[in-house]
Each structure stands twice: as C-alpha cells, then as structure tokens.
Scaffold this motif. Structure first.
Motif, PDB file in Angstrom:
ATOM      1  N   LYS A 159      13.866 -25.410  43.388  1.00  0.00           N
ATOM      2  CA  LYS A 159      14.074 -25.782  41.989  1.00  0.00           C
ATOM      3  C   LYS A 159      14.140 -24.544  41.097  1.00  0.00           C
ATOM      4  N   VAL A 160      14.863 -24.677  39.989  1.00  0.00           N
ATOM      5  CA  VAL A 160      14.943 -23.658  38.947  1.00  0.00           C
ATOM      6  C   VAL A 160      14.261 -24.215  37.703  1.00  0.00           C
ATOM      7  N   ALA A 161      13.364 -23.432  37.133  1.00  0.00           N
ATOM      8  CA  ALA A 161      12.593 -23.882  35.975  1.00  0.00           C
ATOM      9  C   ALA A 161      12.737 -22.910  34.816  1.00  0.00           C
ATOM     10  N   GLU A 193      19.504 -23.058  17.473  1.00  0.00           N
ATOM     11  CA  GLU A 193      20.277 -23.760  18.502  1.00  0.00           C
ATOM     12  C   GLU A 193      21.162 -22.817  19.309  1.00  0.00           C
ATOM     13  N   ALA A 194      21.801 -21.873  18.630  1.00  0.00           N
ATOM     14  CA  ALA A 194      22.688 -20.954  19.340  1.00  0.00           C
ATOM     15  C   ALA A 194      21.909 -20.090  20.321  1.00  0.00           C
ATOM     16  N   ALA A 195      20.701 -19.672  19.933  1.00  0.00           N
ATOM     17  CA  ALA A 195      19.882 -18.838  20.807  1.00  0.00           C
ATOM     18  C   ALA A 195      19.451 -19.608  22.047  1.00  0.00           C
ATOM     19  N   ALA A 196      19.160 -20.886  21.890  1.00  0.00           N
ATOM     20  CA  ALA A 196      18.789 -21.704  23.044  1.00  0.00           C
ATOM     21  C   ALA A 196      19.938 -21.791  24.042  1.00  0.00           C
ATOM     22  N   GLN A 197      21.146 -21.969  23.530  1.00  0.00           N
ATOM     23  CA  GLN A 197      22.306 -22.062  24.420  1.00  0.00           C
ATOM     24  C   GLN A 197      22.547 -20.743  25.143  1.00  0.00           C
ATOM     25  N   VAL A 198      22.397 -19.637  24.440  1.00  0.00           N
ATOM     26  CA  VAL A 198      22.562 -18.319  25.070  1.00  0.00           C
ATOM     27  C   VAL A 198      21.544 -18.142  26.198  1.00  0.00           C
ATOM     28  N   VAL A 213      20.282 -18.191  32.202  1.00  0.00           N
ATOM     29  CA  VAL A 213      19.596 -18.747  33.373  1.00  0.00           C
ATOM     30  C   VAL A 213      20.614 -19.271  34.389  1.00  0.00           C
ATOM     31  N   LEU A 214      21.646 -19.930  33.902  1.00  0.00           N
ATOM     32  CA  LEU A 214      22.670 -20.455  34.806  1.00  0.00           C
ATOM     33  C   LEU A 214      23.394 -19.333  35.541  1.00  0.00           C
ATOM     34  N   ARG A 215      23.649 -18.233  34.834  1.00  0.00           N
ATOM     35  CA  ARG A 215      24.283 -17.086  35.512  1.00  0.00           C
ATOM     36  C   ARG A 215      23.362 -16.501  36.570  1.00  0.00           C
ATOM     37  N   ALA A 227      22.998 -29.208  32.858  1.00  0.00           N
ATOM     38  CA  ALA A 227      22.512 -28.724  34.150  1.00  0.00           C
ATOM     39  C   ALA A 227      21.453 -29.648  34.724  1.00  0.00           C
ATOM     40  N   LEU A 228      20.563 -30.172  33.884  1.00  0.00           N
ATOM     41  CA  LEU A 228      19.540 -31.101  34.353  1.00  0.00           C
ATOM     42  C   LEU A 228      20.179 -32.373  34.904  1.00  0.00           C
ATOM     43  N   ARG A 229      21.231 -32.844  34.255  1.00  0.00           N
ATOM     44  CA  ARG A 229      21.928 -34.034  34.749  1.00  0.00           C
ATOM     45  C   ARG A 229      22.599 -33.757  36.087  1.00  0.00           C
TER      46      ARG A 229
END
Length: 263
Positions: free
Chosen positions: A9-11, A71-76, A81-83, A132-134
């Motif tokens: 898992k990734v957290a 909000e923008a910082a959360a997406q960044v 993390v995805l990368r 990603a969670l979905r």
C-alpha cells in the motif's frame, strides 16, 4: 522482521512532521507501506522522514512540503506522490492548528485560518487523492478529529467546531465513496503527549498534568497511530463511517465516556 499489515500500500499522511503523523509514518513503514509525509515546515518533515529511514530498515518514505489548506498545493503534493510511488491506497488527514480563544474573543482571521487548515485541507487532500484511491479499489481515508468535537469546553470554539465538522465530513464521504471501495473513518484523540504540547507547556508542566480520563495519563503518539494503522489496513474492511474515541476513557467523571464507535 518487517510487518505486512500494509504490504503493497501507498499512504499519504498530512501533518506528517508532528507527533501523531510521524508516529503513524514510522508504524506504516514498519508494516510494509510506502509513505509520503506532508507538512508545511521543511525542517520538521525532513527530520521526521530521516528518523523513519534511520529507525526502520528498508523504509520507503518521502517528505513533502505543502500547505494543503490551499487546493492547488494539495493537488501538487498528490501528483508528486503518484510520480514517486505510482498510486495512493491510504490517506490520513491529520494536519491541524489551534487557538485558545472564546467565541466572543477570537478574531475573524483566526476562524478563517483554523477552518482552512483543520477542515478545508481535509477536503482539498481528499479531492486530490480520490481518483487514485478509487483506482485502488481498497482505499481507506482516516480523518484525525478530536475529543473536542464531542465534548464541550471553554476557549476552543474555532478548533472544536472545525473538528466537529470533520466528523460530519467523514460520515458523508463514507456514504459517497462506498461504491468505489473506499472506507472513511475518524479517530478522536484525547490528551496526547506531542512535541506541540511540550513546546507550549514545557515538559515539567506536561508531567504534572493528570488528564481527566479513566487511565489518568497522557497518550503516546504511537498509541494514537496504531488505531490509525488498523483503520487503514484491510483488517478493518467492514468498518466505515465510524468515529473511534482514542482518549483513555474521557471524561472520567461527569456522565461517563462517549460511545466508542458510532456508524
């Protein structure tokens, strides 16, 4: 021997440089997760990540600097993390700030700050991580609230209101995301001996204060992190929309303790 309760898992853990957040990061890594710690303070989050790498052999952990109330910082942060890790299976919304002021005294700017960080950051991180969670099909979101969300007290109006809102948000998200295989739960910590309290009160004052709970002692950060671990893991696969009181039995007097888990 490393554990496997979060194997594969990734957290993501917000407030990852603090007491509960860094303890959760260490335990998650020890149980096989790849972990991203998020915090606004670069020195604090890097120290937490370094401490985990030094203490947990083979730990895969990164520290990211982000003000997730934006909000923008959360997406960044989620994109980073995805990368790095390729997905997200667990999101722990743990970030929080507090002020000690009554409703009559708290300036409007304080309400803005606390609600932005303590509530809207949970929304921004959830919205950014949801795709990603979905995709995970087994996602888990754990929101860290507070006993202040349940029990009334003086002088913590904005903080307690924000934490009560987190419980409502938790229940709503649980219903909305169940069809996508995402569980959403909350914990309400009681008196927890974190660096924040030691810096604010001083170690001697913390030692002298006996919390008004059944166990009559402060909780250690890891004692809060283990319930988070359980909710994040597949062991809690039939648990969602729940509020878990992790408070040592608070309050010890005056009407007994709250329901430990409510759906």
């Amino acid at each position: 021997m490393p554990g496997t309760r979060l194997g594969g898992k990734v957290a993501i853990i917000t407030g990852g440089g603090g007491g509960i957040g860094s303890a959760a990061g260490r335990i998650f890594c020890a149980e096989g997760a790849r972990v991203a710690l998020l915090d606004r303070d670069p020195a604090v989050v890097e120290a937490a990540a370094t401490g985990i790498r030094d203490g947990v052999p083979g730990a895969q952990v990164i520290g990211l600097v982000a003000d997730v109330g934006e909000e923008a910082a959360a997406q960044v942060a989620v994109d980073a993390v995805l990368r790095e890790f390729g997905g997200v299976d667990v999101l722990v919304n743990n970030v929080g700030i507090r002020r000690y002021e009554a409703v009559a005294d708290a300036p409007w700017a304080a309400w803005d700050d606390i609600l932005r960080v303590n509530l809207l950051s949970f929304v921004s991180m959830t919205r950014a991580a949801l795709p990603a969670l979905r995709r995970s099909g087994r996602g888990s979101i754990v929101n860290v609230s507070s006993t202040g969300a349940v029990f009334g007290r003086k002088g913590m109006a904005a903080y307690d209101a924000s934490k009560a809102a987190v419980l409502a948000l938790t229940r709503t998200m649980a219903f909305e995301e169940a069809e996508h295989g995402i569980r959403v739960n909350a914990i309400c910590p009681g008196y927890t001996r974190t660096p924040f309290h030691e810096a604010r009160m001083g170690p001697a004052a913390v030692d002298a204060l006996v919390p008004p709970c059944v166990l009559q002692r402060w909780g250690r950060p890891e004692e809060l992190a283990f319930p988070v671990l359980w909710l994040a893991s597949d062991e809690a696969s039939y648990v969602t929309a729940a509020t878990l009181m992790v408070d040592g039995g608070f309050p010890a007097e005056g009407g007994g303790t709250a329901v430990r888990s409510a759906v």
